[in-house]
Every structure is written in structure tokens, then in C-alpha cells.
Design an enzyme around this catalytic site. Structure first.
Site, PDB file in Angstrom:
ATOM      1  N   HIS A  72       0.867  -1.189   0.000  1.00 44.95           N
ATOM      2  CA  HIS A  72       0.000   0.000   0.000  1.00 44.95           C
ATOM      3  C   HIS A  72       0.897   1.230   0.000  1.00 44.95           C
ATOM      4  CE1 HIS A  72      -3.872   2.064   1.724  1.00 44.95           C
ATOM      5  NE2 HIS A  72      -3.148   2.906   1.003  1.00 44.95           N
TER       6      HIS A  72
ATOM      7  N   HIS B 244       1.421   4.812  -2.447  1.00 41.12           N
ATOM      8  CA  HIS B 244       1.081   5.670  -3.594  1.00 41.12           C
ATOM      9  C   HIS B 244       2.374   6.321  -4.050  1.00 41.12           C
ATOM     10  CE1 HIS B 244      -3.292   5.463  -2.635  1.00 41.12           C
ATOM     11  NE2 HIS B 244      -2.817   5.272  -1.409  1.00 41.12           N
TER      12      HIS B 244
ATOM     13  N   HIS C  49      -9.375   0.865  -1.776  1.00 42.10           N
ATOM     14  CA  HIS C  49      -9.397   1.499  -0.460  1.00 42.10           C
ATOM     15  C   HIS C  49     -10.848   1.415   0.050  1.00 42.10           C
ATOM     16  CE1 HIS C  49      -5.572   3.179  -1.632  1.00 42.10           C
ATOM     17  NE2 HIS C  49      -5.485   3.981  -0.598  1.00 42.10           N
TER      18      HIS C  49
ATOM     19  N   GLU D 131     -11.458   3.203   5.437  1.00 43.96           N
ATOM     20  CA  GLU D 131     -10.453   4.119   6.012  1.00 43.96           C
ATOM     21  C   GLU D 131     -11.252   5.175   6.791  1.00 43.96           C
ATOM     22  OE1 GLU D 131      -8.257   6.475   3.139  1.00 43.96           O
ATOM     23  OE2 GLU D 131      -6.735   7.087   4.599  1.00 43.96           O
TER      24      GLU D 131
ATOM     25  N   ASP E 179       1.725   3.989   2.821  1.00 42.29           N
ATOM     26  CA  ASP E 179       0.705   4.839   2.193  1.00 42.29           C
ATOM     27  C   ASP E 179       1.333   6.005   1.412  1.00 42.29           C
ATOM     28  OD1 ASP E 179      -1.898   5.377   1.461  1.00 42.29           O
ATOM     29  OD2 ASP E 179      -2.550   6.125   3.413  1.00 42.29           O
ATOM     30  N   ASP E 180       1.626   7.104   2.091  1.00 47.06           N
ATOM     31  CA  ASP E 180       2.225   8.298   1.461  1.00 47.06           C
ATOM     32  C   ASP E 180       3.371   8.777   2.358  1.00 47.06           C
ATOM     33  OD1 ASP E 180       0.097   8.845  -0.726  1.00 47.06           O
ATOM     34  OD2 ASP E 180      -1.068   8.607   1.105  1.00 47.06           O
TER      35      ASP E 180
HETATM   36  N1  HPA Z   1      -6.673   7.291   0.975  1.00 50.15           N
HETATM   37  C1  HPA Z   1      -7.311   7.654  -0.125  1.00 50.15           C
HETATM   38  N2  HPA Z   1      -6.705   8.176  -1.177  1.00 50.15           N
HETATM   39  C2  HPA Z   1      -5.388   8.336  -1.129  1.00 50.15           C
HETATM   40  C3  HPA Z   1      -4.679   7.981  -0.020  1.00 50.15           C
HETATM   41  C4  HPA Z   1      -5.346   7.403   1.104  1.00 50.15           C
HETATM   42  O1  HPA Z   1      -4.783   7.035   2.140  1.00 50.15           O
HETATM   43  N3  HPA Z   1      -3.386   8.275  -0.290  1.00 50.15           N
HETATM   44  C5  HPA Z   1      -3.339   8.790  -1.544  1.00 50.15           C
HETATM   45  N4  HPA Z   1      -4.560   8.832  -2.064  1.00 50.15           N
HETATM   46 ZN    ZN Z   2      -3.732   4.764   0.352  1.00 51.58          ZN
END
Ligand code: HPA
Ligand code: ZN
Length: 347
Positions: A21, A23, A201, A204, A282-283
Site C-alpha cells: 500500500h 502511492h 481502499h 479508512e 501509504d504516502d
Molecule cells: N486514501 C485515499 N486516497 C489516497 C490515499 C489514502 O490514504 N493516499 C493517496 N490517495
Molecule cells: Zn492509500
């Protein structure tokens, strides 16, 4: 970290693992953002790297996405996507990543006039090189932006199918609440027909009902985040029963205020419940840590043992889309790592 001999951060870092996971646009570190802004003559709303870091305070998913999409504006040329991906792979390799299944958001770029070809060719070239030079295998997962209409996702898929062999799967990201998986049923049908592996996703910020929809309507093979699944006992039971992986991102969840603090995160409860949970970043450029940093921080906050971390690393390979043979090879490496005498537990 409970029961941990030696240096816990070295243990989390050296542990062989997969990242599932991630991006790629979320790996844009401020220094590369400045370099690309200069190279492409794109104005930035920040005076310095320090200024950028100070702007990274988020109240929810949307407040992050606004800044994340703004950061993407410096990415224009194929070389930019190559440099971005190459920088991630070098960092990931140093964090013990042996295999990465990487998301990219083509609509974020094509909607600004960047050709799809530049995006995918730059990423693909860096991934091929990462396999050769760093011994990090990888796959690419095309994410649809869920705040946009389904027909835009369908057009993106049509364009992407010219590069079918460079793609592993499809995913769904961006603003979750108000954009349920059911909105993308037709595009997922078509992606699965093309042999692309579906993930999404869900859960969340969105409710457990979105996780049900991702499973039943999109027929996903993994749920990205999925932390709200534990609110629905029947759903949690199904995820355990079918061993559907959840790609959990602890630092992201705290930065986007899904949990008030890491100590309140439900990762440990997931493992206790028998869910196939994995830890991911994630990011990382926005949330302050790469995958080993996430493991280390979660271990410290939740008192995870050395065995818990080994289980999370094992889950990362089990949850991947690697072949059975490749999974076995990585799990053997992991066993070899875990059996080193210098890593004996203190308890
Ligand atoms: N959630 C949804 N969209 C996203 C995320 C995330 O954690 N990171 C980058 N785009
Ligand atoms: Zn994500």
C-alpha cells in the site's frame, strides 16, 4: 518493543518484507519537489523545505488530498516519474523491502495534460531498473480517483489497456465518503475481464458497508486500510474466514486522524482476531515514515513483540500477488532472518 534483543529499529528495517500500500505520488519528498519545480518552472506555494514540512498538518483525508494533489503539479515529464519512482525504490530497499506493489493515480496527471504514456513509461522504467540493480521486485496498480465519475475511470482504463503487460491490478483511492465502491462496478468488471487484479481502499474513513461492497461488487482480492472493518463483527468474521488481506498504514491513520494516536490503533487487535493484516506506508513523504518506520512506531506504541513483527512480514508476502513459488522463497528468507542467533529474544 517487547522481547526484543538488540536495536529495534535495525530489526524492523532488516526484516525482509513486501510493501503493498504505497502511492508513488505520496513518496514525493520536499527536496525532490523543489528540484522538479525548478526544472519544470512550476511555482510552489512554499518558500523552503521547512515551510513544506510545516504545511503537512492534516485534519482528515480531504485536507491531505488537497495538498497531495497540489504537490503532484511538479510532475510533468517522463523523467520526473522515473526520478520519483527511483528515489522511492532506493529508500524502500534500505528499509528491507524485497517486493513492492505500487499504486499510481494517472487521472491526477492526465487531467493536467500530462500524457498517460509519460506517467507509466517513467514509472515502469524505474521499476525495471529496481529489479536489476536493487533486487526489488514490483508490480503496478492503477488507481481510479473515486471523486470523479465512473466514465472518467472507464476512459482511463481503456487508455491503460494499451500497457496491459505493465500492470498488475487496479485500485480505488481519493475521497472515500460519498463515493462508495458500487459507483465503480462496471469499470472493475472490465478490469477483471482484462485479468487485472482488483483491490480498493475501503473502511479508512468510510463505513464497514463500503468494505462489504468492495468484496461483493468489486470482488477485490485485498482491502486497502479496512481499519473500520472491526466495527462490524460479521464483516471481521468473513475477512478472517476468507483470509482477505488488509493493507494497514498506521502512521497515515494517525496523521489523517482515523485514530487519535498510535496507541489507540487497532492493528494489534486485528492480529489477535486472526486477520491477515499487513503494515505499509501509504504516502511516506507526507506522513513521516517509510514501511520499516511504520513497523517500528507501531511496535513501540502497541508493544508488539518480535514474533508479531515477523508475523506482519510473513503476512506481507502472503498478501502479495507473487506466485506461490516466489512467496515460498521470500518466506524461507524470512525464516532464515528470524533464526539468526544474534536476534534471540530477551524473554
Ligand atoms: N486514501 C485515499 N486516497 C489516497 C490515499 C489514502 O490514504 N493516499 C493517496 N490517495
Ligand atoms: Zn492509500
Amino acid at each position: 518493543m517487547r522481547g526484543m534483543a538488540g536495536d529495534p529499529s535495525k530489526f524492523a528495517r532488516d526484516l525482509p518484507k513486501a510493501e503493498l500500500h504505497l502511492h508513488i505520488e505520496g513518496t514525493l519528498e520536499p527536496d525532490l519537489m523543489f528540484e522538479l519545480a525548478r526544472r519544470n518552472a512550476v511555482p510552489l506555494p512554499y518558500a523552503s523545505v521547512e515551510d513544506v514540512r510545516q504545511a503537512y498538518v492534516f485534519s482528515d483525508l480531504q485536507s491531505f488530498l488537497d495538498i497531495y494533489y497540489a504537490g503532484c503539479r511538479v510532475l510533468l515529464q517522463e523523467q520526473d516519474f522515473y526520478d520519483l519512482t527511483s528515489a522511492y525504490l532506493q529508500r524502500a530497499s534500505k528499509q528491507g523491502v524485497r517486493h513492492a506493489e505500487i499504486f499510481f493515480d494517472p487521472q491526477t496527471h492526465t487531467d493536467r495534460g500530462v500524457p498517460f504514456e509519460s506517467v507509466i513509461t517513467g514509472i515502469h522504467r524505474a521499476l525495471a531498473e529496481g529489479r536489476e540493480r536493487l533486487n526489488v521486485s514490483s508490480g503496478l496498480i492503477l488507481c481510479f480517483l473515486r471523486h470523479l465519475p465512473e466514465d472518467a475511470a472507464m476512459r482511463t482504463l481503456s487508455e491503460a489497456l494499451a500497457y496491459r503487460d505493465w500492470l498488475l491490478g487496479v485500485g480505488l483511492d481519493s475521497s472515500e465518503v460519498g463515493h462508495p465502491p458500487s459507483k465503480f462496478q462496471a469499470v472493475y468488471d472490465r478490469a477483471r475481464e482484462a485479468g487485472l487484479l482488483p483491490v480498493a481502499h475501503a473502511g479508512e474513513e468510510g463505513p464497514p458497508g463500503y468494505v462489504w461492497e468492495a468484496l461483493d461488487l468489486l470482488q477485490v482480492r485485498r482491502i486497502d486500510h479496512g481499519v473500520r472493518s472491526l466495527e462490524d463483527e460479521r464483516l471481521a468474521g468473513r475477512l478472517v474466514e476468507e483470509q482477505i488481506p488488509l493493507t494497514v498504514c498506521p502512521m497515515s491513520n494517525v496523521k489523517l486522524r482515523v485514530f487519535p494516536a498510535l496507541r489507540q490503533h487497532n492493528l494489534k487487535r486485528m492480529l489477535e482476531r486472526g486477520l491477515l493484516a499487513t503494515v505499509n506506508s501509504d504516502d511516506p513523504a507526507y506522513f513521516g515514515g517509510y514501511v520499516a518506520d511504520n513497523l517500528e512506531a507501531a511496535a513501540a506504541a502497541l508493544e508488539l513483540s518480535r514474533e508479531d513483527l515477523i508475523l506482519l512480514a510473513r503476512n506481507s508476502f502472503m498478501a502479495s500477488f507473487l506466485s506461490e513459488g516466489e512467496k515460498r522463497r521470500h518466506l524461507n528468507d524470512l525464516s532464515g532472518f528470524a533464526d539468526q542467533p544474534s536476534l534471540k529474544t530477551t524473554s
